[in-house]
Design a protein around this motif. Sequence first.
Motif, short mmCIF file in Angstrom:
data_model
loop_
_atom_site.label_atom_id
_atom_site.label_comp_id
_atom_site.label_asym_id
_atom_site.label_seq_id
_atom_site.Cartn_x
_atom_site.Cartn_y
_atom_site.Cartn_z
N ARG A 185 2.29 1.87 -3.46
CA ARG A 185 1.28 2.39 -4.37
C ARG A 185 0.97 3.86 -4.06
NH1 ARG A 185 -4.54 -0.52 -5.09
NH2 ARG A 185 -3.17 -2.05 -6.13
N SER A 214 -5.52 3.41 -0.59
CA SER A 214 -5.03 2.50 -1.64
C SER A 214 -6.18 1.68 -2.25
CB SER A 214 -3.96 1.56 -1.09
OG SER A 214 -4.50 0.70 -0.10
N ALA A 270 0.83 -1.20 0.00
CA ALA A 270 0.00 0.00 0.00
C ALA A 270 0.87 1.26 0.00
CB ALA A 270 -0.92 0.01 1.22
#
Length: 246
Positions: free
Chosen positions: A103, A150, A100
């Motif tokens: 990202r 996320s 996460a």
Amino acid sequence: MPLKNNVMTLDRSRQVAVQVHEILKERILTVTLEPGASLSRTALQDEFGVSVTPVRDALLRLQEDGLVDIYPQYATRVSRIDVNHARQAQFLRLSVELEAIRRLIAESPAETASALEHILTQQERFADPATYDSFDAFDKDFHRVLYTRSRNPELWKVIREKSVHLDRLRRLNLPMPGKMQSLLTDHHEIVKAIKDADTEAAVSAMRRHLSGTLSIIEAIQVRFPDFIQDEAGRVSIAGQTIREWA
């Protein structure tokens, strides 16, 4: 929940068994109900002012959660903290939260850092043993941001369900001297690394942060020997290691 004539008042518009389960689960996760404690169905019926059925259903759900051990015709006890389960929950959180972070740094580092900073500011206000309930709630909010931003909110629910033993370990660890400040320091490092879009530093800080409680498991076991079940299913009692309920 309010009490009336020493009986807990439940919301009759909701399923009673669900509410009893929620209340008992919260007591277990916060170690208000200690590992190994015996649960009397009769006492719970009296406390909640309900029949045997919702109490039985609530206890069965707690058994499914891994939070109680039911011995038919004998006893129901709060389960001891399973270190192996806690390690698996930690592995799951590492897998999800590190990805996460990668990202979010690629997509929205400034916005993510801002959202985390907002929660961190509030968490710092409760960095005191007298208010660790609120401190812990903001700690969870901090991590939940990673899942929602996320676009993985359902995974947060899975993590919460799988983290019951890890949560209880953290609860024992949190009041220990220096633990709250250590968590805040970790959070500041994570936020700074995300704001700087430094993926390596953010991942490293989060990995260290999520490994904190289990890295001192031996110290926790020494302090709370009767609460912990190790990977071999054993618990230490009065200086002796025995197999759980052997």
